[in-house]
Structures are given as structure tokens and as C-alpha cells.
Design a protein around this motif. Structure first.
Motif, PDB file in Angstrom:
ATOM      1  N   ARG A   1      -4.996  -0.639  -7.642  1.00 38.40           N
ATOM      2  CA  ARG A   1      -5.144  -1.342  -8.929  1.00 38.40           C
ATOM      3  C   ARG A   1      -5.404  -2.826  -8.684  1.00 38.40           C
ATOM      4  NH1 ARG A   1      -1.737   2.929 -10.525  1.00 38.40           N
ATOM      5  NH2 ARG A   1      -0.129   2.117  -9.166  1.00 38.40           N
TER       6      ARG A   1
ATOM      7  N   ASP B   1       1.238   2.978  -3.162  1.00 35.51           N
ATOM      8  CA  ASP B   1       0.979   3.747  -4.380  1.00 35.51           C
ATOM      9  C   ASP B   1      -0.380   4.432  -4.348  1.00 35.51           C
ATOM     10  OD1 ASP B   1      -0.834   1.777  -4.834  1.00 35.51           O
ATOM     11  OD2 ASP B   1       0.015   1.091  -6.710  1.00 35.51           O
TER      12      ASP B   1
ATOM     13  N   ASP C   1       0.802  -1.227   0.000  1.00 29.67           N
ATOM     14  CA  ASP C   1       0.000   0.000   0.000  1.00 29.67           C
ATOM     15  C   ASP C   1       0.836   1.279   0.000  1.00 29.67           C
ATOM     16  OD1 ASP C   1      -2.220   1.548  -0.058  1.00 29.67           O
ATOM     17  OD2 ASP C   1      -3.167   0.702   1.720  1.00 29.67           O
TER      18      ASP C   1
ATOM     19  N   ALA D   1      -1.900  -5.822  -4.636  1.00 31.01           N
ATOM     20  CA  ALA D   1      -0.656  -6.586  -4.540  1.00 31.01           C
ATOM     21  C   ALA D   1       0.138  -6.196  -3.308  1.00 31.01           C
ATOM     22  CB  ALA D   1       0.190  -6.330  -5.780  1.00 31.01           C
TER      23      ALA D   1
HETATM   24  P1  ATP Z   1       0.003  -1.167  -4.256  1.00 28.62           P
HETATM   25  O1  ATP Z   1       0.883  -1.232  -5.453  1.00 28.62           O
HETATM   26  O2  ATP Z   1       0.202   0.049  -3.423  1.00 28.62           O
HETATM   27  O3  ATP Z   1       0.142  -2.410  -3.431  1.00 28.62           O
HETATM   28  P2  ATP Z   1      -2.681  -2.103  -4.923  1.00 28.62           P
HETATM   29  O4  ATP Z   1      -3.583  -1.874  -6.059  1.00 28.62           O
HETATM   30  O5  ATP Z   1      -2.047  -3.425  -4.857  1.00 28.62           O
HETATM   31  O6  ATP Z   1      -1.519  -1.039  -4.834  1.00 28.62           O
HETATM   32  P3  ATP Z   1      -3.137  -1.328  -2.308  1.00 28.62           P
HETATM   33  O7  ATP Z   1      -2.774   0.088  -2.453  1.00 28.62           O
HETATM   34  O8  ATP Z   1      -2.159  -2.286  -1.762  1.00 28.62           O
HETATM   35  O9  ATP Z   1      -3.609  -1.866  -3.686  1.00 28.62           O
HETATM   36  O10 ATP Z   1      -4.483  -1.382  -1.461  1.00 28.62           O
HETATM   37  C1  ATP Z   1      -5.023  -2.532  -0.939  1.00 28.62           C
HETATM   38  C2  ATP Z   1      -5.178  -2.370   0.559  1.00 28.62           C
HETATM   39  O11 ATP Z   1      -6.070  -3.371   1.016  1.00 28.62           O
HETATM   40  C3  ATP Z   1      -3.887  -2.566   1.332  1.00 28.62           C
HETATM   41  O12 ATP Z   1      -3.866  -1.683   2.407  1.00 28.62           O
HETATM   42  C4  ATP Z   1      -3.966  -3.996   1.857  1.00 28.62           C
HETATM   43  O13 ATP Z   1      -3.267  -4.183   3.057  1.00 28.62           O
HETATM   44  C5  ATP Z   1      -5.458  -4.147   2.051  1.00 28.62           C
HETATM   45  N1  ATP Z   1      -5.922  -5.520   1.870  1.00 28.62           N
HETATM   46  C6  ATP Z   1      -5.461  -6.445   1.024  1.00 28.62           C
HETATM   47  N2  ATP Z   1      -6.161  -7.585   1.120  1.00 28.62           N
HETATM   48  C7  ATP Z   1      -7.084  -7.386   2.072  1.00 28.62           C
HETATM   49  C8  ATP Z   1      -8.113  -8.192   2.646  1.00 28.62           C
HETATM   50  N3  ATP Z   1      -8.321  -9.437   2.245  1.00 28.62           N
HETATM   51  N4  ATP Z   1      -8.878  -7.667   3.627  1.00 28.62           N
HETATM   52  C9  ATP Z   1      -8.683  -6.387   4.020  1.00 28.62           C
HETATM   53  N5  ATP Z   1      -7.746  -5.579   3.524  1.00 28.62           N
HETATM   54  C10 ATP Z   1      -6.949  -6.059   2.549  1.00 28.62           C
END
Ligand code: ATP
Length: 396
Positions: free
Chosen positions: A51, A9, A7, A54
Motif C-alpha cells: 500500500r 503485510d 514488509d 511503510a
Molecule cells: P507493509 O505494511 O508490509 O510495510 P507497504 O505497503 O508499506 O506494506 P511493503 O510491503 O513494505 O509495503 O513493501 C515495500 C517493499 O519495498 C519492502 O520490502 C521494502 O523493504 C522495499 N523498499 C522500500 N523502499 C525501497 C527503496 N527505496 N528501494 C528498494 N526497495 C524498497
């Protein structure tokens, strides 16, 4: 030592994998080993994702305290703190924590409190920024186990180029797919004549090539002609594995499921181009962005046996792919002419053929509609596919 980050980005830029790759480069240049770089996708239905939901995990022999302060330093420098939805998390553990937290984050929903409780139990070094939600993905990443894995070669842009149009020659991407599929996938969509593996946002990713092994994705990248990347990094991932799928009919909101059933209401095209149909009482949708996948869905008829894969959201299945296991026979609406007297025949009952109204001659065979769909797999186009969804080419 395992380092987890998530998280960092926002729609305005950055990518957690880029940050992880920068940290790995720093570790290597400081004389440490980096044994494994893992990109883990989590529940695709969480609403907070930027997005693709991940998180990343890096395995290294760097000392715990040093690794933690280095990771925090990079997060402080690069994370997009201005965005309300960017809440980074950094976790360092000496040994892999139990995998149940990863399984839950992959298939269900976790709370920040649950993550903190587990982190305290296992004696992790951790830091949650702002509302600390990133701790969920960071802990899930270091806890991940991948019984099936794939690889992605991510190419990153020079940081000062981010936000400008990406420079590339399309042809190389089509050649790459021709030469390396099915060992790679989702590089292009031949039907729509579109390059799929290049993002459009302000993030530093130039392209990502997905495939079965580090060798295949590296070989595939060799076909591409693009602006000069700053560097490339091959990640081990759970992408394309269906790891998020729960094999059950006990559907719950925000889960992704696979279940077998019989089509019980015929496909109908709704306003907006979405196609709905029913399977054993479950309302299923092929939404408009799934483009030509809807053509296959429209060919289904009541009585077809199917295996449905998709996400259950807002009370309906958002179908990602299906296997047509058995086609139902459909009798032609219009009865044939009598072969004896030329009169009009009527149905003698479902599956029993026809009887002539005038001379009582009978035909035993049923006049069936020729179906335009046969037993097999049908999936959404590469551009509409969820990162975790297993492409049909991987089913062998
Ligand atoms: P990044 O490249 O920053 O990882 P992203 O599109 O992968 O971007 P995130 O910004 O990571 O998305 O946002 C997802 C958020 O949701 C994160 O804070 C993560 O910890 C949280 N998350 C992921 N899976 C779960 C889940 N199963 N239940 C609750 N929260 C979650």
C-alpha cells in the motif's frame, strides 16, 4: 535499542504498524520502556509496496537478543508469508546507523545487497525472510532522521473482525475535521463528501488521524464514533512533510521532484480524463484519480509561472501539487469595437492595444481574458494524496 520491521503485510491482510504496536504492548507489559514509535514512509514509487511503503522503528530499553527474538516470533506468527510480495525484514541495532541509507530509500532505490552490507558493517542483529527485501525498509526505519515530523493516531480493529465491513458514523469524522483542522488533515474530503481516513482492505486498521502533534491527533480521535477498537497507537511519522521531494530539474525515473518553470504547452484532456500540460519541456499529468485537482490544472495557460511537485514516472511528471507564482495575461481573441466610429479594431501588436481599421483611433489598454485561477497553491484531493506529500495547510 532500535527495532526496525518491514514488509509483513499483503493485500489479504495485516499491517506492519499493527505488528509493531503488538510488540510494543508486549514490551511494556514485560516492564520495558518504549520511548518512541516511528512510522516511516519510503519512496512511494517502489513497485513492490503493498500500500503505502511503510517501515517501522521502535525505540526501547529491552535487551538486544530478547528484542530480536521477540520481533522474529511476532513476524513468524503474523506476517503474510503466502504472498509472493511479502518478504519481511527484522533489524535490531544499539545506536542509530548513518542516515544516508534512509535518505536513499526515501528518494531513490536500494538493493537488498546494499542493505545487508550496511547491516554487517554496523554489527546489527537482523533476519531477512524469503527474498529478504524487507531488510531495506527495516534498516531505513532505524536509520531515519526526521527534521520535520507529524503524527498519526492509528486505531486497530479486533483481529477476528478483519475482513468484515468497518462500522462507523460518518458525521463524527466531518465534525472532527471542522473542529481540529488545520492541525489535523486528510480525515475527510468536504468537496466529495467522503471519509478519507478509513481504509477499505482486510488489514486491521480502523482509521488513521494525521496531525501536527500527538495531542491534536488524540483530541481528534475523541470526535469519532466507530466500532470498539482493540487499541490505538500514536506514531511519529515523516508523513505530510515532502521528505521524498528532490529540489532539482535533473529528473530520474522513480524520483519525486520540485522545480520551477513556465507553462509551455496548454492543458489538454486526454482519453480517460487525464489532463496533460508542459512545463519547460517536461510533460506533466494530472491523472484522472486526482479528480477536481484537474479543474485547476485546466485553468493554466502558456506563460504561467509555476512550481511543480510530483513523481517522475514513465517519463512524465505525475503532479501532486503546484504553486502558481505568476499568471500570464491572455488577450481576448476578439478585438473590441472602436469607441469613436464603432468600427472593428485590430490588435496593434502583443500588449500594445488596438487600432481602428476605419478611423485609425487607438486604445492602449489590452482587453484581457479574466482568469479563473489566481496566484496560490493547488493540490490533489486528500484521497489521492501520497502519504509523504505535504498538504498545503502545512505551508502556513
Ligand atoms: P507493509 O505494511 O508490509 O510495510 P507497504 O505497503 O508499506 O506494506 P511493503 O510491503 O513494505 O509495503 O513493501 C515495500 C517493499 O519495498 C519492502 O520490502 C521494502 O523493504 C522495499 N523498499 C522500500 N523502499 C525501497 C527503496 N527505496 N528501494 C528498494 N526497495 C524498497
Amino acid at each position: 535499542m532500535l527495532l526496525g520491521i518491514d514488509d509483513t503485510d499483503s493485500p489479504n491482510g495485516m499491517c506492519t504498524t499493527y505488528l509493531g504496536a503488538l510488540i510494543a504492548r508486549k514490551l511494556r507489559s514485560s516492564g520495558y520502556f518504549v520511548n518512541n514509535m516511528r512510522l516511516v514512509r519510503l519512496n512511494p514509487n517502489v513497485i513492490w509496496k503493498t500500500r503505502g511503503n511503510a517501515g517501522i522503528c521502535i525505540e526501547t530499553n529491552a535487551p538486544k537478543e530478547y528484542l530480536f527474538s521477540l520481533a522474529c516470533e511476532y513476524v513468524d506468527k503474523y506476517a503474510m508469508f503466502d504472498c509472493e510480495n511479502t518478504n519481511p525484514g527484522v533489524v535490531v541495532v544499539e545506536t542509530k546507523p548513518p542516515a544516508d541509507f534512509y535518505q536513499k530509500a526515501l528518494r531513490e532505490f536500494c538493493t537488498i545487497e546494499e542493505a545487508e552490507e550496511r547491516l554487517n558493517e554496523i554489527g546489527a542483529l537482523y533476519k531477512g525472510y524469503k527474498n529478504k527485501r524487507g531488510l531495506i525498509g527495516s534498516l531505513a526505519a532505524v536509520s531515519s532522521v526526521l527534521p520535520d515530523k507529524t503524527y498519526e493516531c492509528l486505531s486497530y480493529r479486533y483481529f477476528d473482525k478483519c475482513g468484515t465491513p468497518r462500522e462507523f458514523e460518518e458525521d463524527g469524522f466531518f465534525e472532527c475535521e471542522k473542529a481540529t483542522a488545520p492541525n489535523t488533515w486528510d480525515t475527510v474530503d468536504f468537496k466529495l463528501h467522503k471519509v478519507i481516513c478509513i481504509p477499505h482492505g482486510k488489514d486491521p486498521v480502523l482509521y488513521g488521524i494525521r496531525g501536527e502533534s500527538p495531542e491534536f491527533v488524540r483530541e481528534a480521535a475523541g470526535y469519532l464514533k466507530t466500532e470498539e477498537p482493540e487499541f490505538i497507537q500514536v506514531w511519529e511519522t515523516n508523513q505530510g512533510t515532502d521528505a521524498h521531494i528532490i529540489h532539482s530539474r535533473e529528473l530520474f525515473e522513480g524520483g519525486s521532484f520540485c522545480f520551477e518553470g513556465v507553462v509551455d504547452s496548454a492543458p489538454e484532456t486526454q482519453r480517460g480524463g487525464h489532463v496533460s500540460f508542459g512545463v519547460d519541456g517536461v510533460k506533466c499529468f494530472a491523472f484522472e484519480p486526482t479528480k477536481y485537482f484537474r479543474d485547476a490544472v485546466r485553468e493554466l495557460v502558456v506563460g504561467d509561472k509555476v512550481i511543480i511537485y510530483g513523481s517522475y514516472q514513465n517519463g512524465v511528471m505525475n503532479v501532486e501539487k503546484f504553486y502558481l507564482a505568476e499568471t500570464a495575461s491572455v488577450e481576448k481573441r476578439e478585438s473590441p469595437k472602436c469607441p469613436v466610429c464603432g468600427g472593428r479594431m485590430t490588435s496593434a501588436g502583443k500588449g500594445k492595444g488596438y487600432k481602428c481599421r476605419d478611423c485609425s483611433a487607438r486604445i492602449r489598454e489590452v482587453d484581457e481574458v479574466k482568469r479563473n485561477i489566481s496566484v496560490g497553491w493547488y493540490e490533489v484531493p486528500p484521497g489521492s494524496r501520497r502519504h509523504l506529500a505535504k498538504p498545503v495547510c502545512r505551508f502556513g
